[in-house]
Design an enzyme around this catalytic site. Sequence first.
Site, PDB file in Angstrom:
ATOM      1  CD  GLU A 273      29.761   6.988   0.374  1.00  0.00           C
ATOM      2  OE1 GLU A 273      29.444   5.806   0.152  1.00  0.00           O
ATOM      3  OE2 GLU A 273      28.955   7.927   0.286  1.00  0.00           O
TER       4      GLU A 273
ATOM      5  CG  HIS B 104      24.976   4.557   2.568  1.00  0.00           C
ATOM      6  ND1 HIS B 104      26.229   4.128   2.988  1.00  0.00           N
ATOM      7  CD2 HIS B 104      25.212   5.514   1.632  1.00  0.00           C
ATOM      8  CE1 HIS B 104      27.157   4.807   2.340  1.00  0.00           C
ATOM      9  NE2 HIS B 104      26.564   5.661   1.510  1.00  0.00           N
ATOM     10  CD  GLU B 105      22.905   6.680  -1.116  1.00  0.00           C
ATOM     11  OE1 GLU B 105      23.046   7.921  -1.204  1.00  0.00           O
ATOM     12  OE2 GLU B 105      23.851   5.887  -1.270  1.00  0.00           O
TER      13      GLU B 105
END
Length: 370
Positions: A193, A142-143
């Site tokens: 996100e 995700h990051e």
Amino acid sequence: MSDGHEHSGQEQVPSRRRTRFPGISSRAYEHPADRSALVALRKLTGFDTVFKALSGLLPERSLRLLFLSDSVRVSDEQFAHLNDMLRDACYILDLEKVPPMYVNQDPVPNAMCIGLDEPIIVVTTGLLELLDEEEMRAVVGHEVGHALSGHSVYRTILLFLTSLAVRVAWIPLGNLAIMAIVTALREWFRKSELSADRAGLLVGQDLQASMRGLMKLAGGHHLHEMNVDAFLKQAEEYEAGGDLRDSVLKILNVLPRSHPFTTVRAAELKRWAESRDFQRIMDGHYPRRSEDKDTSVTDSFRESASHYAGHVKSSKDPLMKLVTDIAGGAGDLGGRVRRGFGGFTGSGSGSTPKDGPAREDGDGASGSTA
């Protein structure tokens, strides 16, 4: 499954066999709203130069020194398992320069990708203690997805402006101006996100692990007390339940948040995982970074508009139903609004007069119309 690709001088191969995506563009996984905004920004002549000139006011060197001095930098010697996950994620998404990662002592589960010139990934001890290896792998992906998309610059600006808004709260007009920008950045970041969740799934390639991780963020360690299917039903209930008042409250509740609600993120990710778009990426059919310069802003906005039109039509939210009715020229709109605020779920009182219009199917209202 090595192809000779190297990161930081060392060849890295994922700990179990996963599909790799050479040259993948962030456009492959970006949410339509996120993607259209980013493409538009990248196409603006001189935008990066002006934005970075303004960003020069931010204390990035101080930020880096802070993490270097008061956090633990991930390496082969420290948090080696996280270092392996990070290099695996960069290998899978073909990010050549591995961002520095730090572990920060904080009981609140969190992770972020910040930085102006170069991204930095920070994870908290609370997150490490909460998630298992596969769940953590999705978070690291995700990051890395944030880093590949270039989100770290705007995230850093958001953090700085949020802090600044608190400091100048006593200046009415100054605070209003800053909060307007912060609100717009938060709306973009919530969409980003959703994009990064997709990147996490591409890295981990384990939907159940992604679901578990999101569920733990909502409910904590007690995984044996939770159920993914029941958790996803909460998202359905959240979207469809209540009346127009609830729809307005949903908007007000989400405005101060930097992240979408966890159940909503889980439902969005599951829908994408079951889509043809996701399968095409897994089959090797995805846009490449080499093609980014040829991306059409018009096509991106058109795709985004089409996505939202479909979302509004299929949504069970009372406000979205009302929007659809307005677009369709529904009659007795005033009556629908009054009944909606009285209870779309049939909680209204009164009865429909015999000579009045009949109650419309589907809205569950029992009040009368004028």
